[in-house]
Design a protein around this motif. Structure first.
Motif, PDB file in Angstrom:
ATOM      1  N   VAL A 295       0.796  -2.770  17.587  1.00 59.09           N
ATOM      2  CA  VAL A 295      -0.079  -1.743  17.012  1.00 59.09           C
ATOM      3  C   VAL A 295      -1.527  -2.210  16.824  1.00 59.09           C
ATOM      4  O   VAL A 295      -2.470  -1.439  17.041  1.00 59.09           O
TER       5      VAL A 295
ATOM      6  N   ARG B 284      -1.504 -10.480  12.494  1.00 58.22           N
ATOM      7  CA  ARG B 284      -2.005  -9.109  12.380  1.00 58.22           C
ATOM      8  C   ARG B 284      -3.264  -9.084  11.477  1.00 58.22           C
ATOM      9  O   ARG B 284      -4.227  -8.387  11.775  1.00 58.22           O
TER      10      ARG B 284
ATOM     11  N   TYR C 241      -1.520   5.207  13.577  1.00 62.38           N
ATOM     12  CA  TYR C 241      -1.745   4.182  14.606  1.00 62.38           C
ATOM     13  C   TYR C 241      -0.410   3.746  15.219  1.00 62.38           C
ATOM     14  O   TYR C 241      -0.317   3.482  16.420  1.00 62.38           O
TER      15      TYR C 241
ATOM     16  N   ARG D 278     -11.628  -7.612  14.560  1.00 63.04           N
ATOM     17  CA  ARG D 278     -11.972  -6.692  15.649  1.00 63.04           C
ATOM     18  C   ARG D 278     -13.385  -6.144  15.414  1.00 63.04           C
ATOM     19  O   ARG D 278     -13.834  -6.016  14.271  1.00 63.04           O
TER      20      ARG D 278
ATOM     21  N   GLY E 171      -4.895   2.608   4.353  1.00 63.93           N
ATOM     22  CA  GLY E 171      -5.130   2.087   5.697  1.00 63.93           C
ATOM     23  C   GLY E 171      -5.891   0.791   5.653  1.00 63.93           C
ATOM     24  O   GLY E 171      -5.660  -0.078   4.799  1.00 63.93           O
ATOM     25  N   ARG E 172      -6.813   0.634   6.619  1.00 63.48           N
ATOM     26  CA  ARG E 172      -7.623  -0.582   6.695  1.00 63.48           C
ATOM     27  C   ARG E 172      -9.105  -0.265   6.520  1.00 63.48           C
ATOM     28  O   ARG E 172      -9.886  -1.125   6.148  1.00 63.48           O
ATOM     29  N   ASP E 173      -9.477   0.979   6.829  1.00 62.62           N
ATOM     30  CA  ASP E 173     -10.898   1.346   6.853  1.00 62.62           C
ATOM     31  C   ASP E 173     -11.160   2.647   6.098  1.00 62.62           C
ATOM     32  O   ASP E 173     -12.106   3.352   6.386  1.00 62.62           O
ATOM     33  N   MET E 174     -10.302   2.951   5.115  1.00 65.38           N
ATOM     34  CA  MET E 174     -10.458   4.205   4.376  1.00 65.38           C
ATOM     35  C   MET E 174     -11.767   4.191   3.573  1.00 65.38           C
ATOM     36  O   MET E 174     -12.541   5.142   3.614  1.00 65.38           O
TER      37      MET E 174
ATOM     38  N   ASP F   6      -6.720  -7.663  12.782  1.00 65.25           N
ATOM     39  CA  ASP F   6      -7.318  -6.517  12.088  1.00 65.25           C
ATOM     40  C   ASP F   6      -8.666  -6.867  11.456  1.00 65.25           C
ATOM     41  O   ASP F   6      -9.538  -6.018  11.325  1.00 65.25           O
TER      42      ASP F   6
ATOM     43  N   ARG G  69       8.477   1.994  13.017  1.00 60.32           N
ATOM     44  CA  ARG G  69       8.598   0.772  12.185  1.00 60.32           C
ATOM     45  C   ARG G  69       9.280  -0.348  12.951  1.00 60.32           C
ATOM     46  O   ARG G  69       9.583  -1.392  12.384  1.00 60.32           O
TER      47      ARG G  69
ATOM     48  N   GLY H 224      -1.741   4.187   8.745  1.00 58.08           N
ATOM     49  CA  GLY H 224      -1.038   3.196   9.567  1.00 58.08           C
ATOM     50  C   GLY H 224       0.037   3.874  10.405  1.00 58.08           C
ATOM     51  O   GLY H 224       0.251   3.522  11.569  1.00 58.08           O
TER      52      GLY H 224
ATOM     53  N   ARG I  79      -9.349   4.995  17.804  1.00 59.35           N
ATOM     54  CA  ARG I  79      -9.870   5.153  16.436  1.00 59.35           C
ATOM     55  C   ARG I  79     -10.601   6.485  16.285  1.00 59.35           C
ATOM     56  O   ARG I  79     -10.419   7.196  15.305  1.00 59.35           O
TER      57      ARG I  79
ATOM     58  N   LYS J  54       0.806  -1.228   0.000  1.00 65.81           N
ATOM     59  CA  LYS J  54       0.000   0.000   0.000  1.00 65.81           C
ATOM     60  C   LYS J  54       0.840   1.281   0.000  1.00 65.81           C
ATOM     61  O   LYS J  54       0.552   2.206  -0.753  1.00 65.81           O
TER      62      LYS J  54
HETATM   63  O1  C5P Z   1      -0.335  -0.034   7.422  1.00 65.39           O
HETATM   64  P1  C5P Z   1       0.467  -0.409   8.640  1.00 65.39           P
HETATM   65  O2  C5P Z   1       1.001  -1.795   8.579  1.00 65.39           O
HETATM   66  O3  C5P Z   1       1.528   0.597   8.963  1.00 65.39           O
HETATM   67  O4  C5P Z   1      -0.594  -0.346   9.831  1.00 65.39           O
HETATM   68  C1  C5P Z   1      -0.247  -0.726  11.134  1.00 65.39           C
HETATM   69  C2  C5P Z   1      -1.467  -1.182  11.912  1.00 65.39           C
HETATM   70  O5  C5P Z   1      -2.301  -0.056  12.189  1.00 65.39           O
HETATM   71  C3  C5P Z   1      -2.391  -2.183  11.237  1.00 65.39           C
HETATM   72  O6  C5P Z   1      -1.967  -3.518  11.414  1.00 65.39           O
HETATM   73  C4  C5P Z   1      -3.724  -1.934  11.929  1.00 65.39           C
HETATM   74  O7  C5P Z   1      -3.792  -2.611  13.159  1.00 65.39           O
HETATM   75  C5  C5P Z   1      -3.668  -0.454  12.213  1.00 65.39           C
HETATM   76  N1  C5P Z   1      -4.413   0.355  11.249  1.00 65.39           N
HETATM   77  C6  C5P Z   1      -5.771   0.473  11.413  1.00 65.39           C
HETATM   78  N2  C5P Z   1      -6.498   1.287  10.594  1.00 65.39           N
HETATM   79  C7  C5P Z   1      -5.889   1.968   9.611  1.00 65.39           C
HETATM   80  C8  C5P Z   1      -4.507   1.857   9.401  1.00 65.39           C
HETATM   81  C9  C5P Z   1      -3.782   1.017  10.232  1.00 65.39           C
HETATM   82  O8  C5P Z   1      -6.330  -0.145  12.302  1.00 65.39           O
HETATM   83  N3  C5P Z   1      -6.632   2.790   8.847  1.00 65.39           N
END
Ligand code: C5P
Length: 223
Positions: A100, A181, A38, A188, A130-133, A185, A92, A35, A110, A16
Motif C-alpha cells: 500500500v 512502512r 489507499y 515520500r 490518516g497520514r496527511d489529514m 510514508d 487488511r 487508510g 493521492r 488511530k
Molecule cells: O492507516 P493504514 O495503516 O490503514 O494506512 C495504510 C497505508 O495507506 C499507509 O501506510 C500509507 O502508505 C497510506 N496512507 C496514506 N495517506 C493517508 C492514509 C493512509 O498515504 N491519509
C-alpha cells in the motif's frame, strides 16, 4: 454553525482506527478511514494484475475504481467496496499491507483520493484518520491530533489485530514491516507523514484507548 473537523494522523499501528471511531461516536460525527481508501486502491491494482510500480497504468485504472465506505456496527473498521466487490477483509491482508505505501506515494492516486476525502468533509462534522489529514487534506481542521507509539508497542498491537483476523505473524517481522512502512510514508516527496505544526501530539504507549479518547475530546471546542 459548521460542525468541527477533527484530523487524526500518525504512523501505522498507533491506534488511530479504534480511537477515531470512538471519538466520532461520542461526538456523533462521521468517521473517515482514509487508510482504507489507499488499501482499496491497492487491492484493486493487485486484483487487476497491474505491477505496483507501474504508475502510468495505475493512473489509468483509477477511472474504473469506485470506492465506497460504510460504517459497520461498533467496529472500528468500515465496510469497504471497490465497484461491486466487498473488500472489507481483503484490504487488511498482508499482501495489500505490504504494497500500500508504494501505491499511496503516487501523485495520481493521492489526487484521486484526496478529492473524495475533501468531499466527505465539505460540510464539516467529520473525524478523519490518516497520514496527511492535518497537513494536506484538512489544513483548517478545528482539532489536529498526532498519535504516536514506539515501534515495539505498535507491532504488539498489530499482532493482536491480526490474530483476531486469523493471521499469525511474528513480532520481529511486524516490527520490521512497520519500520519500513514508517520510513516509506515519512520520506515520500508528496504528503509525507508529518505532524502538522498546530497538531497536538499524544504518545500512546502507556495510555489506554479511553485515556486517548478523553484527551482528544478535551481539545474539541464545545459549540
Ligand atoms: O492507516 P493504514 O495503516 O490503514 O494506512 C495504510 C497505508 O495507506 C499507509 O501506510 C500509507 O502508505 C497510506 N496512507 C496514506 N495517506 C493517508 C492514509 C493512509 O498515504 N491519509
Amino acid at each position: 454553525v459548521r460542525q468541527p473537523i477533527i484530523a487524526i494522523d500518525g504512523p501505522a499501528g498507533a491506534g488511530k482506527s479504534t480511537v477515531t471511531r470512538q471519538v466520532a461516536d461520542k461526538l456523533g460525527l462521521l468517521y473517515l478511514d482514509t487508510g482504507a481508501m489507499y488499501r482499496a486502491v491497492t487491492w484493486y491494482v493487485l486484483e487487476c494484475g497491474i505491477p505496483v510500480q507501474d504508475e502510468t497504468h495505475i493512473a489509468q485504472f483509477l477511472k474504473t475504481c469506485q470506492i465506497r465506505l460504510e460504517p459497520q456496527g461498533d467496529s472500528p473498521q468500515c465496510r469497504v467496496w471497490v465497484n461491486q466487490h466487498e473488500v472489507t477483509q481483503a484490504i487488511r491482508s498482508p499482501d495489500v499491507t505490504a504494497q500500500v505505501s508504494t501505491v499511496a506515494a503516487f501523485p495520481a492516486v493521492r489526487e484521486f483520493l484526496v478529492r473524495q476525502q475533501q468531499e466527505y468533509g465539505a460540510a464539516g462534522g467529520l473525524v478523519a484518520e490518516g497520514r496527511d489529514m492535518g497537513t494536506q487534506v484538512f489544513p483548517d481542521a478545528e482539532v489536529k491530533i498526532f498519535l504516536t507509539a514506539s515501534v515495539q508497542e505498535r507491532a504488539r498491537r498489530r499482532q493482536l489485530d491480526l490474530e483476531k483476523q486469523g493471521y499469525e505473524v511474528s513480532l520481529s517481522q511486524l516490527e520490521a514491516e512497520i519500520a519500513q512502512r514508517d520510513q516509506q510514508d515519512s520520506t515520500r516527496p508528496i504528503s509525507p507523514l508529518q505532524k502538522a505544526e498546530d497538531a497536538i501530539e499524544i504518545q500512546t504507549d502507556d495510555l489506554t484507548v479511553e485515556d486517548v479518547v478523553s484527551q482528544i475530546l478535551s481539545h474539541v471546542p464545545s459549540d
